[in-house]
Design an enzyme around this catalytic site. Structure first.
Site, PDB file in Angstrom:
ATOM      1  N   ARG A 119      -7.197  40.958  -0.809  1.00 20.10           N
ATOM      2  CA  ARG A 119      -7.686  40.404  -2.086  1.00 20.10           C
ATOM      3  C   ARG A 119      -7.795  41.519  -3.139  1.00 20.10           C
ATOM      4  O   ARG A 119      -7.482  41.319  -4.305  1.00 20.10           O
ATOM      5  CB  ARG A 119      -9.054  39.755  -1.918  1.00 20.10           C
ATOM      6  CG  ARG A 119      -9.127  38.704  -0.826  1.00 20.10           C
ATOM      7  CD  ARG A 119      -8.697  37.325  -1.275  1.00 20.10           C
ATOM      8  NE  ARG A 119      -8.936  36.371  -0.211  1.00 20.10           N
ATOM      9  CZ  ARG A 119      -8.025  35.988   0.694  1.00 20.10           C
ATOM     10  NH1 ARG A 119      -6.786  36.475   0.623  1.00 20.10           N
ATOM     11  NH2 ARG A 119      -8.318  35.128   1.646  1.00 20.10           N
ATOM     12  N   GLU A 125     -15.741  25.629  12.480  1.00 22.23           N
ATOM     13  CA  GLU A 125     -14.593  25.550  11.576  1.00 22.23           C
ATOM     14  C   GLU A 125     -13.265  25.558  12.324  1.00 22.23           C
ATOM     15  O   GLU A 125     -12.763  26.622  12.671  1.00 22.23           O
ATOM     16  CB  GLU A 125     -14.604  26.720  10.574  1.00 22.23           C
ATOM     17  CG  GLU A 125     -13.423  26.649   9.617  1.00 22.23           C
ATOM     18  CD  GLU A 125     -13.330  27.808   8.633  1.00 22.23           C
ATOM     19  OE1 GLU A 125     -14.097  28.780   8.783  1.00 22.23           O
ATOM     20  OE2 GLU A 125     -12.491  27.735   7.731  1.00 22.23           O
ATOM     21  N   LYS A 140     -16.974  22.465   9.220  1.00 25.09           N
ATOM     22  CA  LYS A 140     -16.179  22.994   8.099  1.00 25.09           C
ATOM     23  C   LYS A 140     -14.720  22.754   8.431  1.00 25.09           C
ATOM     24  O   LYS A 140     -14.242  23.192   9.479  1.00 25.09           O
ATOM     25  CB  LYS A 140     -16.461  24.487   7.920  1.00 25.09           C
ATOM     26  CG  LYS A 140     -15.537  25.154   6.900  1.00 25.09           C
ATOM     27  CD  LYS A 140     -16.081  26.495   6.449  1.00 25.09           C
ATOM     28  CE  LYS A 140     -15.116  27.184   5.512  1.00 25.09           C
ATOM     29  NZ  LYS A 140     -15.719  28.321   4.817  1.00 25.09           N
ATOM     30  N   SER A 150     -11.031  25.851   1.295  1.00 26.17           N
ATOM     31  CA  SER A 150     -10.003  25.589   0.278  1.00 26.17           C
ATOM     32  C   SER A 150      -8.608  25.898   0.803  1.00 26.17           C
ATOM     33  O   SER A 150      -7.633  25.280   0.351  1.00 26.17           O
ATOM     34  CB  SER A 150     -10.307  26.332  -1.015  1.00 26.17           C
ATOM     35  OG  SER A 150     -10.430  27.719  -0.838  1.00 26.17           O
ATOM     36  N   GLY A 151      -8.473  26.842   1.703  1.00 23.76           N
ATOM     37  CA  GLY A 151      -7.235  27.020   2.461  1.00 23.76           C
ATOM     38  C   GLY A 151      -5.992  27.432   1.697  1.00 23.76           C
ATOM     39  O   GLY A 151      -4.898  27.302   2.223  1.00 23.76           O
ATOM     40  N   GLY A 152      -6.149  27.873   0.447  1.00 24.65           N
ATOM     41  CA  GLY A 152      -4.974  28.251  -0.333  1.00 24.65           C
ATOM     42  C   GLY A 152      -4.664  27.265  -1.456  1.00 24.65           C
ATOM     43  O   GLY A 152      -3.714  27.448  -2.211  1.00 24.65           O
ATOM     44  N   ARG A 175     -11.652  31.412  -1.366  1.00 23.86           N
ATOM     45  CA  ARG A 175     -10.728  31.689  -2.464  1.00 23.86           C
ATOM     46  C   ARG A 175     -10.945  30.796  -3.679  1.00 23.86           C
ATOM     47  O   ARG A 175     -10.899  31.269  -4.816  1.00 23.86           O
ATOM     48  CB  ARG A 175      -9.278  31.552  -1.957  1.00 23.86           C
ATOM     49  CG  ARG A 175      -8.825  32.739  -1.149  1.00 23.86           C
ATOM     50  CD  ARG A 175      -7.584  32.423  -0.338  1.00 23.86           C
ATOM     51  NE  ARG A 175      -7.890  31.567   0.803  1.00 23.86           N
ATOM     52  CZ  ARG A 175      -6.977  31.111   1.662  1.00 23.86           C
ATOM     53  NH1 ARG A 175      -5.710  31.430   1.488  1.00 23.86           N
ATOM     54  NH2 ARG A 175      -7.329  30.363   2.688  1.00 23.86           N
TER      55      ARG A 175
HETATM   56  P1  13P Z   1     -10.976  29.552   1.845  1.00 26.79           P
HETATM   57  O1  13P Z   1     -11.774  28.573   1.027  1.00 26.79           O
HETATM   58  O2  13P Z   1     -10.425  30.690   1.048  1.00 26.79           O
HETATM   59  O3  13P Z   1      -9.970  28.864   2.720  1.00 26.79           O
HETATM   60  O4  13P Z   1     -11.992  30.271   2.817  1.00 26.79           O
HETATM   61  C1  13P Z   1     -13.014  29.589   3.392  1.00 26.79           C
HETATM   62  C2  13P Z   1     -13.343  30.214   4.679  1.00 26.79           C
HETATM   63  O5  13P Z   1     -14.442  30.666   4.879  1.00 26.79           O
HETATM   64  C3  13P Z   1     -12.309  30.233   5.705  1.00 26.79           C
HETATM   65  O6  13P Z   1     -12.866  30.590   6.914  1.00 26.79           O
END
Ligand code: 13P
Length: 343
Positions: free
Chosen positions: A35, A179, A221, A263-265, A295
């Site tokens: 990042r 998650e 999550k 959010s995953g990208g 992100r």
């Molecule tokens: P993102 O929202 O960037 O996908 O990250 C969330 C997260 O904590 C992934 O483990």
């Protein structure tokens, strides 16, 4: 049932309180370096502290954010004023959380697949994190879509590890944020994402039950049901909304304390639009739907910051803007026009 049952119930409810979600700032050292590379900033202990200081002390975050997920290094660092980061959060009414897995590693005998590690010594680490102020903990499993993957073996190994970690968390008085992330980087259709996510969640809840994890003291999550990034046909907001809710209704017990999305990208604005559409269209769900973005909350802030002290104010405003938009999306009150106006 954990001797901490009341405390766990309180924490879990507070994590997904109306209009509130989670800010994920638990990037591991290699991920935060990536990042920082994007904004030409060196990743050192000092620059990471400066950046996390900005995120943790942004004034007014506590209106929108119930908890922040920290990395092991971060939970031991302090603000510029010398207050430990977890204490600085507690002082604002924000709960400190902690990432406790030690990363997704290549799975033996399963090319292209990962299994998350971190169970060894976890009971002792959880006790220490609780001392340091953590009230919830995250463990991320990664499921990759590709030619003939994911395998049942990968899904089951990850579900098993998630359930063991969740049971240890509840024993320690820490709410598990489980998650299982089905990655959205491939060229798969939204239908394939649905099918893999459904299978993953079925396996996960089967293991959680088998290992005695209390649903009402657990936060899920999860990824949204979405087209792979490389897929030539991209499902629209309505379809993502409907497919995601259908998948969750088919797999997630009504007794789980809450569901938050990663959010995953996705772009920051699309991640907000999707959450908003779900909460606007579906008012009768058995669990709150909120956010736990990394992100999608941080990107505009990182860009504004560029590693420079003189940009902290602008970066803080960019962060608060995204936090507020996502807070409104928790009850379907966000609209795209809000992106153009200062809040
Ligand atoms: P993102 O929202 O960037 O996908 O990250 C969330 C997260 O904590 C992934 O483990």
């Amino acid at each position: 049932m954990s001797k901490y049952a009341d405390e766990l119930a309180q924490t879990a409810a507070a994590m997904v309180a109306p209009g509130k979600g989670i800010l994920a700032i638990d990037e591991s050292a290699p991920t935060i370096k990536k990042r920082f590379d994007a904004i030409n900033t060196e990743s050192t202990e000092a620059t990471r502290r400066n950046y996390r200081d900005l995120l943790i002390t942004a004034p007014g975050s506590n209106e929108y954010i119930s908890g922040m997920i920290l990395f092991d290094e971060t939970i031991r660092q302090s603000t510029t004023d010398g207050v430990t980061f977890p204490q600085a959060l507690i002082d604002q009414g924000i709960m400190p959380g902690i990432k406790v897995d030690t990363g997704a590693k290549d799975m033996a005998g399963h090319a292209g697949e990962k299994v998350t590690e971190g169970l060894d010594g976890l009971r002792d680490r959880l006790a220490e994190y609780r001392q340091l102020g953590a009230t919830f903990a995250k463990w991320r499993a990664v499921i990759t879509i590709g030619d003939s993957i994911p395998s049942d073996a990968c899904i089951e190994a990850n579900a098993h590890a998630l359930a063991r970690y969740a049971a240890l968390c509840q024993e320690a008085g820490i709410v598990p944020m489980v998650e299982p992330e089905v990655l959205m980087d491939a060229d798969n259709s939204i239908e394939r994402c649905y099918q893999v996510t459904e299978q993953t969640l079925q396996a996960l809840f089967h293991e959680l039950h088998r290992q005695g994890v209390a649903m009402q003291h657990t936060i899920l999550k999860v990824n949204m049901i979405i087209s792979g990034k490389q897929c030539p046909t991209q499902a629209d907001v309505q379809e993502v909304t409907d497919q995601t809710v259908r998948c969750l209704r088919n797999t997630v017990p009504a007794s789980i304390a809450g569901i938050v999305f990663l959010s995953g990208g996705q772009s920051a604005e699309l991640a907000t639009a999707h959450l908003n559409a779900m909460n606007a269209a579906y008012k009768d769900l058995p669990w709150p739907l909120s956010f736990s973005y990394g992100r999608a909350l941080q990107e505009p802030c990182l860009k504004a910051w560029e590693g420079k002290a003189e940009n902290v104010e602008a970066a803080t405003q960019a962060l608060l803007h995204r936090e507020k938009c996502n807070s409104l999306a928790c009850d379907g009150r966000y609209s795209a026009e809000m992106e153009a106006t200062a809040l």
